[in-house]
Motif scaffolding. Structure first.
Motif, mmCIF file in Angstrom:
data_model
loop_
_atom_site.group_PDB
_atom_site.id
_atom_site.type_symbol
_atom_site.label_atom_id
_atom_site.label_comp_id
_atom_site.label_asym_id
_atom_site.label_seq_id
_atom_site.Cartn_x
_atom_site.Cartn_y
_atom_site.Cartn_z
ATOM 1 N N GLY A 82 -14.508 1.134 0.765
ATOM 2 C CA GLY A 82 -14.586 1.107 2.222
ATOM 3 C C GLY A 82 -13.375 1.759 2.876
ATOM 4 O O GLY A 82 -12.913 1.322 3.933
ATOM 5 N N GLY A 83 -12.865 2.785 2.252
ATOM 6 C CA GLY A 83 -11.684 3.478 2.758
ATOM 7 C C GLY A 83 -10.592 3.536 1.708
ATOM 8 O O GLY A 83 -10.561 2.714 0.779
ATOM 9 N N LEU A 84 -9.710 4.514 1.870
ATOM 10 C CA LEU A 84 -8.636 4.716 0.899
ATOM 11 C C LEU A 84 -7.324 4.085 1.327
ATOM 12 O O LEU A 84 -6.530 3.666 0.485
ATOM 13 N N ARG A 85 -7.095 4.016 2.617
ATOM 14 C CA ARG A 85 -5.791 3.600 3.132
ATOM 15 C C ARG A 85 -5.757 2.128 3.506
ATOM 16 O O ARG A 85 -6.785 1.529 3.850
ATOM 17 N N VAL A 86 -4.558 1.577 3.448
ATOM 18 C CA VAL A 86 -4.363 0.234 3.990
ATOM 19 C C VAL A 86 -4.458 0.322 5.509
ATOM 20 O O VAL A 86 -4.425 1.411 6.092
ATOM 21 N N SER A 87 -4.556 -0.807 6.178
ATOM 22 C CA SER A 87 -4.635 -0.805 7.638
ATOM 23 C C SER A 87 -3.313 -0.335 8.240
ATOM 24 O O SER A 87 -2.267 -0.314 7.570
#
Length: 445
Positions: A421-426
């Motif tokens: 659900g995405g590669l980066r942290v928030s």
């Protein structure tokens, strides 16, 4: 195989060819080739030491080098990614990696690009198996360390912003579809570039170009860190960087001299080149900084040494002493330009300059190998060596490595992005630091 032929192909590739001999059938194996397969205790002892040195250059060497370069709120995340990445790739290597890199038929089908699963879980390798003059299990572990450091080098390009789970999943996919095929093509007796005569003594294409390009593509896909080019993002501990760089240099003796796969004169030349090339590179970077920026920095000297180590890697057993010095100095200045000028110009956020040093340094070293290996320039190419033809072969290998790694990296990131659900942290997690947001810890309390 004559000594001249084995010298031009490289000892690592020669050993892989010996491993492939059983697949040819006993009737097809010359008697003198069979007689080579006896264990030499001196060679074995040296290869065990070399393997330990390569482990040292990864954990703790690379981990501390990278850890010092990031901000204090992210050091544990980088240490953990390198440490866990090493553990992950080690297990994948013995499960199927070694088999896909070095096992399989010697011709036909996909054998020029990848091996097969005939040595899955090392089922075809026992303590009695021999590779060249060492136990095959020693060769297995030595090559394991190469796979581990190559994958963990990529961590420097994606530092301070990628989810931990996503990093691990990406490394597993990239290792399988980028590292293994390129290692097979260059070092396996059936490999495409092995049979074309590409020279890569210890991993210019396999290790440095492969990981450097992956780091660049991953950095571009991820996007820059918060505040990049808007606020200072300085290394938090240059003492750690010094310690890490020093451990890298010490470990690199196993990396380069160990790739002779024997305690012999080729190992001695590679050992010497692993001193002179980075020494020249460290001073060249410092001088270049003084001329262009008005000061010679500690970080620059450390970075220059690593650039020289990268550049001499593919040429370590082929270059004469003078050629190694020139190659190290030239590569250092090109890497300095890539880090100081190219990176800001293109505005990509390769956090710890993996592409600028390993990618660019690997390209310069791989192509430069064709020059410094020329016997007319003090190198150790085979009789009848033709620099022009070798340059073409080297460039082809470099181009394939770049394209292959770039494509695999991009596709792997798309897969991981969908899975997680995405590669980066928030943004909040990145601001707080990955030590706290990803691992629930602080390095400094």
């Amino acid at each position: 195989m004559s000594s001249k032929t084995s010298k031009i192909l490289g000892s690592a590739a020669l050993a892989s060819l010996l491993l492939a001999l059983p697949a040819l059938g006993q009737d097809a194996v010359p008697a003198e080739a069979v007689e080579v397969a006896t264990i030499d205790t001196g060679d074995t002892a040296w290869m065990i030491v070399s393997t330990i040195l390569v482990i040292l250059m990864t954990i703790p060497g690379l981990a501390l080098f990278y850890g010092g370069l990031v901000r204090s709120k992210n050091i544990l995340s980088v240490l953990t990614q390198v440490f866990a990445g090493f553990a992950l790739i080690a297990l994948l290597w013995v499960t199927y990696g070694y088999s896909l890199a070095f096992a399989g038929p010697t011709e036909g089908g996909l054998s020029a690009f990848i091996g097969d699963f005939s040595n899955f879980m090392l089922g075809a390798t026992t303590p009695d198996s021999v590779s060249g003059s060492i136990p095959e299990l020693v060769f297995v572990v030595f090559q394991l360390t190469f796979a581990c450091i190559t994958a963990t080098l990529i961590v420097g390009g994606i530092a301070e912003r990628m989810k931990f789970g996503a990093v691990m999943a990406f490394l597993a996919i990239w290792f399988t579809f980028s590292y293994l095929p390129i290692a097979h093509m260059v070092w396996s007796g059936a490999g495409l570039f092995f049979n074309m005569g590409a020279l890569d003594f210890a991993g210019g294409t396999v290790v440095h170009i492969n990981s450097g390009v992956a780091a660049l593509v991953a950095a571009i896909v991820l996007g820059p860190r918060l505040g990049y080019m808007k606020e200072p993002i300085a290394p938090h501990n240059l003492v750690f960087v010094f310690i890490g760089a020093s451990l890298l240099w010490v470990g690199w003796f196993g990396f380069n001299a160990g790739s002779a796969l024997a305690a012999n004169g080729v190992a001695a030349q590679a050992f010497l080149n692993t001193i002179t090339a980075p020494a020249a590179a460290a001073l060249a970077w410092a001088l270049g900084e003084k001329i262009t920026r008005g000061h010679a920095s500690a970080l620059g000297a450390f970075s220059g040494a690593v650039a020289g180590l990268v550049a001499i890697t593919p040429a370590a057993g082929f270059a004469g002493t003078f050629g190694a010095i020139v190659l190290g100095a030239v590569a250092s200045l090109v890497c300095l330009w890539a880090v100081v000028s190219l990176k800001p110009m293109l505005k990509y956020d390769d956090s710890l300059d993996v592409f600028g040093i390993h990618g660019i340094g690997g390209i310069v070293g791989a192509i430069g190998t064709a020059i410094v290996a020329d016997p007319a320039l003090g190198g150790f190419g085979a009789e009848g060596y033709a620099m022009g033809g070798q340059l073409v072969t080297q460039i082809l290998a470099v181009v394939v490595a770049i394209v292959w790694s770039a494509v695999v990296t991009f596709v792997a990131l798309l897969i991981v992005k969908a899975l997680f659900g995405g590669l980066r942290v928030s943004e909040a997690g990145e601001s707080d630091g990955l030590d706290l947001s990803s691992h629930g810890e602080r390095a400094y309390n």
